[in-house]
Design an enzyme around this catalytic site. Structure first.
Site, PDB file in Angstrom:
ATOM      1  N   GLU A 249      37.633  48.157  39.866  1.00 35.63           N
ATOM      2  CA  GLU A 249      38.793  47.506  39.253  1.00 35.63           C
ATOM      3  C   GLU A 249      38.960  46.172  39.949  1.00 35.63           C
ATOM      4  O   GLU A 249      39.260  46.114  41.146  1.00 35.63           O
ATOM      5  CB  GLU A 249      40.073  48.320  39.350  1.00 35.63           C
ATOM      6  CG  GLU A 249      41.064  47.792  38.304  1.00 35.63           C
ATOM      7  CD  GLU A 249      42.500  48.040  38.625  1.00 35.63           C
ATOM      8  OE1 GLU A 249      42.958  47.551  39.685  1.00 35.63           O
ATOM      9  OE2 GLU A 249      43.176  48.703  37.828  1.00 35.63           O
ATOM     10  N   CYS A 283      46.798  42.545  40.478  1.00 31.77           N
ATOM     11  CA  CYS A 283      45.807  42.105  39.499  1.00 31.77           C
ATOM     12  C   CYS A 283      46.311  42.134  38.064  1.00 31.77           C
ATOM     13  O   CYS A 283      45.776  41.428  37.210  1.00 31.77           O
ATOM     14  CB  CYS A 283      44.530  42.938  39.635  1.00 31.77           C
ATOM     15  SG  CYS A 283      44.831  44.716  39.696  1.00 31.77           S
TER      16      CYS A 283
END
Length: 477
Positions: A249, A283
């Site tokens: 990720e 993020c």
């Protein structure tokens, strides 16, 4: 007062090998404690222990035990919730409300995968009469989990919990900025009476040697990494010689598309939170406001006022609405970016350092040049661009104009448009009239350079499971 020291955890014991390094509070630059820095040799020791336990014990074949361990882990974290949150605030700099939310999210994650641990099933198929294929789902082996600093508890548990539920043993590496938080979570694990020694091992790191060793060793079968896209590419390359399975990720550049019929009060409220949670160091944070021409000035005025009103201060202060950056190096980096935003675009609200520590007030800037690195690169801080569009097609084109595809949001009161645009935007998560809604039950992950695989939800198990085909037919036994 004696400051705490974070040790490694290998084979069910605390290990104090390696030189000491400081853990620093980013809000006031004070030393909070120390940690023992690891080495490739310690990674080999930890991975050897994890491999031994995986091959020589029943851990991988005992789903009820694994579920019990995860329930015990969740209970231990719940009992230590306030201690964990205080450490997150001190080491990471975020608000205490954010730290409590992170801790509760980790507890939820552990309990969710405790339930899934007892639901892993295979299938059977009779190909022709008497010929049977059995498809068995089993643990992939030893998992290496590399954890970032921005959410050191949630982003650990969202990989660790499914790995344990699947039957893997693990080697963990915390971020060098948050070793004390990590050690407190490891103490919660060490307190689990049902956890066999050696199932979970952890090695601290001061530079990059530990992470590189985890990626390179043939004793580890799976890597779960959360971090930047650049580092993710290095992880993938480092894992290639041993053909590890890699779950990544990575970075994001989440666009928020605000259409002319949007409820602007709701949009501003959602996007102030969505952009500035954890000081924008997440993020999935809203990083680009892409606004219809007809409401661009109205939206800009409103979001500027909302950003300017945010009170930046220590995470332990209940009056603070945004905490500090992770360290002064990132403060300096973001100050350079703000200067560039003034040169390449138009500053709407200029962020400023404030007080002692790594504090920075929010920044907004207008820009329409899609080729600018300010639009293309993840900035990872409380800095957001404002772009404009004239029609739906241009909005989608702009949203998809970067290499990232982790998350996005769409603000409109037209339900058909909301779904149509959500399908057209290439991102792993799309929120409608909201931003940054996350839960253990809902998968997250990225398109493009935002990563590979999914975390959370049932699919969070997939990186940690293999499918084995067992064939039999009548008359052969």
């Amino acid at each position: 007062m004696t400051l705490p020291t974070a040790s490694h955890y290998i084979g069910g014991a605390w290990v104090t090998d390696g030189p000491l390094a400081d853990s620093v509070n980013p809000a006031d630059d004070t030393v909070l404690g120390q940690f023992h820095a690891g080495s490739a040799a310690l990674v080999d020791q930890a991975a050897t222990e994890a491999r031994r336990v995986f091959t020589a014990t029943d851990w991988a074949h005992a789903p009820r035990v694994r579920a019990q361990v995860l329930f015990e882990f969740a209970d231990a974290m719940a009992a230590a919730r306030d201690d964990i949150a205080d450490l997150i605030v001190a080491e990471n700099g975020k608000l205490r409300s954010e730290a409590i939310g992170e801790t509760m999210g980790a507890i939820s994650e552990a309990r969710y995968y405790a339930g899934l641990a007892r639901t892993i099933r295979g299938t059977m198929q009779e190909i022709t009469p008497g010929q049977m294929s059995l498809f068995h789902r089993e643990a992939a082996g030893v998992a290496g989990i590399i954890v970032p600093w921005n959410a050191p508890v949630t982003l650990l548990v969202r990989s660790l919990a499914p790995a344990l539920a699947a039957g893997c043993t693990c080697v963990l590496k915390p971020a060098r900025q948050t070793p004390l938080v990590h050690a407190r979570i490891m103490a919660c694990l060490a307190a689990c009476p049902s956890l066999p020694a050696g199932v979970v091992n952890s090695v601290n790191e001061a530079d990059i040697a530990v992470g590189q060793a985890i990626v390179a060793t043939p004793l580890i079968d799976v890597i779960s990494f959360t971090g930047s896209s650049a580092t993710g590419k290095a992880v993938m390359a480092g894992a290639a010689p041993t053909l590890k399975r890699v779950g990544l990720e990575l970075g994001g550049k989440a666009p928020a598309l605000i259409f002319s019929d949007a409820d602007l009060d709701a949009a501003v409220r959602e996007l102030t939170h969505g952009a500035l949670t954890m000081a924008g160091q997440i993020c999935v944070a809203a990083a680009r406001f892409i606004v219809h021409d007809s409401i661009a000035q109205d939206f800009t005025d409103r979001i500027k006022a909302a950003f300017a009103a945010v009170r930046v201060g220590p995470g332990r202060d209940p009056a603070s609405q945004m905490g500090s950056l992770i360290d002064r190096d990132n403060l300096i980096r973001l100050e350079h970016i703000i200067a560039r935003a003034g040169d390449e675009g138009e500053l709407v609200l200029k962020g400023q350092p404030t007080g002692k520590g790594a504090f920075l007030t929010p920044t907004l800037f207008r820009i329409n040049d899609l080729t600018s690195s300010l639009v293309q690169d993840e900035l990872f801080g409380p800095i957001v661009s404002i772009e404009t569009f004239s029609d739906e097609a241009e909005a989608v084109t702009r949203a998809n104009a970067t290499a990232y595809g982790l998350a996005a949001s769409v603000f409109t009161t037209d339900h058909a448009r909301a779904l149509r645009v959500s399908r057209a935007v290439r991102a792993g998560t799309i929120w409608i009239n909201s931003h940054m809604r996350l839960s253990a039950e809902a998968e997250t992950g990225g398109f493009g350079q935002s990563g590979l695989g999914r975390l959370h939800g049932p699919e969070g198990l997939y990186d940690f499971l293999e499918t084995k085909h067992i064939y039999t037919e009548q008359g052969l036994i």
